[in-house]
Design an enzyme around this catalytic site. Structure first.
Site, PDB file in Angstrom:
ATOM      1  CG  ASN A  40     -36.246  47.102  69.708  1.00 29.70           C
ATOM      2  OD1 ASN A  40     -36.995  47.323  70.818  1.00 29.70           O
ATOM      3  ND2 ASN A  40     -36.730  46.010  69.455  1.00 29.70           N
ATOM      4  CE1 TYR A  48     -32.600  44.256  79.650  1.00 29.81           C
ATOM      5  CE2 TYR A  48     -33.280  45.452  81.523  1.00 29.81           C
ATOM      6  CZ  TYR A  48     -33.499  44.966  80.318  1.00 29.81           C
ATOM      7  OH  TYR A  48     -34.222  45.512  79.428  1.00 29.81           O
ATOM      8  CE  LYS A  85     -31.542  46.866  77.575  1.00 26.86           C
ATOM      9  NZ  LYS A  85     -31.629  46.926  76.016  1.00 26.86           N
ATOM     10  CB  ILE A 119     -42.881  48.012  77.766  1.00 22.50           C
ATOM     11  CG1 ILE A 119     -42.211  49.257  78.239  1.00 22.50           C
ATOM     12  CG2 ILE A 119     -44.026  48.307  76.610  1.00 22.50           C
ATOM     13  CD1 ILE A 119     -42.933  50.760  78.584  1.00 22.50           C
ATOM     14  CB  THR A 165     -42.900  43.335  75.143  1.00 18.48           C
ATOM     15  OG1 THR A 165     -41.769  43.019  76.019  1.00 18.48           O
ATOM     16  CG2 THR A 165     -42.951  44.684  74.861  1.00 18.48           C
ATOM     17  N   PRO A 166     -43.249  40.318  75.556  1.00 23.45           N
ATOM     18  CG  PRO A 166     -43.011  38.833  73.911  1.00 23.45           C
ATOM     19  CD  PRO A 166     -43.375  40.168  74.240  1.00 23.45           C
TER      20      PRO A 166
HETATM   21  N1  LIG Z   1     -40.552  45.314  77.500  1.00 23.47           N
HETATM   22  C1  LIG Z   1     -40.228  45.991  78.506  1.00 23.47           C
HETATM   23  O1  LIG Z   1     -40.513  46.120  79.856  1.00 23.47           O
HETATM   24  C2  LIG Z   1     -38.737  46.742  78.490  1.00 23.47           C
HETATM   25  C3  LIG Z   1     -38.215  47.733  79.159  1.00 23.47           C
HETATM   26  C4  LIG Z   1     -37.126  48.222  79.024  1.00 23.47           C
HETATM   27  C5  LIG Z   1     -36.295  48.037  78.064  1.00 23.47           C
HETATM   28  N2  LIG Z   1     -36.678  47.189  77.202  1.00 23.47           N
HETATM   29  C6  LIG Z   1     -35.691  46.865  75.879  1.00 23.47           C
HETATM   30  O2  LIG Z   1     -36.611  47.012  74.723  1.00 23.47           O
HETATM   31  C7  LIG Z   1     -35.909  46.135  73.737  1.00 23.47           C
HETATM   32  C8  LIG Z   1     -37.152  45.388  73.158  1.00 23.47           C
HETATM   33  O3  LIG Z   1     -37.440  44.387  74.091  1.00 23.47           O
HETATM   34  P1  LIG Z   1     -38.958  43.812  74.128  1.00 23.47           P
HETATM   35  O4  LIG Z   1     -39.757  43.991  75.481  1.00 23.47           O
HETATM   36  O5  LIG Z   1     -39.609  44.138  72.648  1.00 23.47           O
HETATM   37  O6  LIG Z   1     -38.619  42.206  73.948  1.00 23.47           O
HETATM   38  P2  LIG Z   1     -39.036  41.298  72.963  1.00 23.47           P
HETATM   39  O7  LIG Z   1     -38.432  39.728  73.684  1.00 23.47           O
HETATM   40  O8  LIG Z   1     -40.430  41.060  72.938  1.00 23.47           O
HETATM   41  O9  LIG Z   1     -38.285  41.375  71.778  1.00 23.47           O
HETATM   42  C9  LIG Z   1     -37.128  41.210  71.350  1.00 23.47           C
HETATM   43  C10 LIG Z   1     -36.886  41.108  70.027  1.00 23.47           C
HETATM   44  O10 LIG Z   1     -35.356  40.995  69.912  1.00 23.47           O
HETATM   45  C11 LIG Z   1     -34.962  39.718  68.864  1.00 23.47           C
HETATM   46  N3  LIG Z   1     -33.613  39.255  69.260  1.00 23.47           N
HETATM   47  C12 LIG Z   1     -33.399  38.544  70.391  1.00 23.47           C
HETATM   48  N4  LIG Z   1     -31.949  38.348  70.150  1.00 23.47           N
HETATM   49  C13 LIG Z   1     -31.332  38.856  69.000  1.00 23.47           C
HETATM   50  C14 LIG Z   1     -30.352  38.781  68.154  1.00 23.47           C
HETATM   51  N5  LIG Z   1     -29.060  38.108  68.831  1.00 23.47           N
HETATM   52  N6  LIG Z   1     -30.291  39.420  67.099  1.00 23.47           N
HETATM   53  C15 LIG Z   1     -31.398  40.240  66.791  1.00 23.47           C
HETATM   54  N7  LIG Z   1     -32.373  40.080  67.242  1.00 23.47           N
HETATM   55  C16 LIG Z   1     -32.633  39.496  68.437  1.00 23.47           C
HETATM   56  C17 LIG Z   1     -36.040  38.613  69.398  1.00 23.47           C
HETATM   57  O11 LIG Z   1     -36.171  37.745  68.649  1.00 23.47           O
HETATM   58  C18 LIG Z   1     -37.465  39.528  69.684  1.00 23.47           C
HETATM   59  O12 LIG Z   1     -38.112  39.736  68.263  1.00 23.47           O
HETATM   60  C19 LIG Z   1     -34.966  45.421  74.552  1.00 23.47           C
HETATM   61  O13 LIG Z   1     -33.581  45.958  74.202  1.00 23.47           O
HETATM   62  C20 LIG Z   1     -35.249  45.667  75.934  1.00 23.47           C
HETATM   63  O14 LIG Z   1     -34.078  45.281  76.793  1.00 23.47           O
HETATM   64  C21 LIG Z   1     -37.924  46.571  77.228  1.00 23.47           C
END
Ligand SMILES: NC(=O)c1ccc[n+]([C@@H]2O[C@H](COP(=O)([O-])OP(=O)(O)OC[C@H]3O[C@@H](n4cnc5c(N)ncnc54)[C@H](O)[C@@H]3O)[C@@H](O)[C@H]2O)c1
Length: 260
Positions: free
Chosen positions: A92, A158, A162, A193, A195-196
């Protein structure tokens, strides 16, 4: 239904917030032991403590940089020892980034994104497979993105990262099948979604979160952006034995965005 992943032993990377936190909480609620790993060790520890307050002894936390091969070996060994094995791996952890056209693309920023979003999946899978093989049936879930299937201007780094893990998930699925391992691998493709990771879009709306979310909602037929649990439910299904005939597949969690 409860206990959908009872007895499973899951490791969730990037579990200290956002989607990873929701996934870790959901898996624990449905009966799994969960290793919450994150580069932010303090936040990972807080999430594990809060899960344990509800489900004593079910969560563990580890400091973990997913780009570091030695860290993967160490965290996997400790998590498997603490949980009594490993049967689910959720890739994730990931980063978004500045929205730059390729003419302004910075090579270091590009490489950092590919290291965190792509190389992590290779490294983690490589070192987790022996544990998953020893705890079959196993499941690997890769959090890709709708941006791995659909391109957008300014999102080259990105999009590339992905898309790479989308196909890599299928390679993993086929290699496990070829090796006669009952370890499945599937990818999940969320749209926006809450999230930050959406912070850059909020910044583009002058820091107005509601305005940013309203803008992001415009392209989504269901008329809203997603909640972390919308994704966690898909991961729950893929982690459970309910999906035992599903491998090399992708699930889009996008409110109909890609159907248009
Ligand atoms: N939120 C969205 O809209 C969305 C949409 C599509 C895909 N995603 C994917 O979902 C996943 C989670 O994203 P999110 O939205 O929760 O983001 P987020 O920024 O809230 O959380 C990401 C987490 O990854 C951790 N992280 C960052 N670099 C790291 C590293 N080198 N090693 C270990 N941990 C690390 C951060 O500390 C954080 O806790 C990601 O892969 C993101 O690309 C998110």
């Amino acid at each position: 239904m409860t206990g959908r992943v009872a007895g499973k032993k899951a490791l969730v990377t990037g579990g200290a917030g956002g989607l990873g936190e929701a996934i870790a909480r959901m898996l624990a609620r449905e009966g799994a032991s969960v290793a919450v790993t994150d580069i932010n060790a303090e936040a990972a520890g807080a999430i594990a403590a809060s899960i344990n307050a509800e489900h004593p002894g079910r969560a563990f936390a580890y400091a973990h940089d997913v780009t570091d091969e030695a860290a993967w070996k160490d965290v996997l060994a400790r998590a498997a020892a603490d949980m009594g094995g490993l049967s689910v791996l959720v890739h994730n952890a990931g980063i978004g980034g500045a929205l730059n056209f390729l003419t302004d693309c910075d090579l270091d920023a590009w490489r950092k994104m590919q290291a965190i979003n792509v190389e992590s999946v290779m490294l983690g899978t490589k070192h987790a497979l022996p544990y998953l093989q020893a705890n079959q049936p196993g499941s690997i879930v890769v959090i890709s993105s709708i941006a791995g299937l659909l391109a957008a201007p300014g999102m080259g780094a990105y999009n590339a990262s992905k898309a790479a893990v989308w196909l890599l998930s299928k390679t993993i699925a086929l290699e496990c099948a070829k090796a006669k391992m009952d370890v499945r691998c599937n990818s999940v493709h969320p749209a926006f979604i809450k999230t930050p990771i959406l912070d850059p879009f909020v910044a583009m709306s002058g820091g107005d979160e509601a305005k940013a979310h309203e803008r992001l909602t415009r392209g989504i037929p269901l008329g809203r952006i997603g909640d972390p649990d919308d994704v966690a439910y898909a991961v729950l299904y893929l982690a459970s034995d309910e999906s035992r005939f599903v491998t090399g597949a992708e699930i889009k969690i996008d409110g109909g965005l890609s159907a248009q």
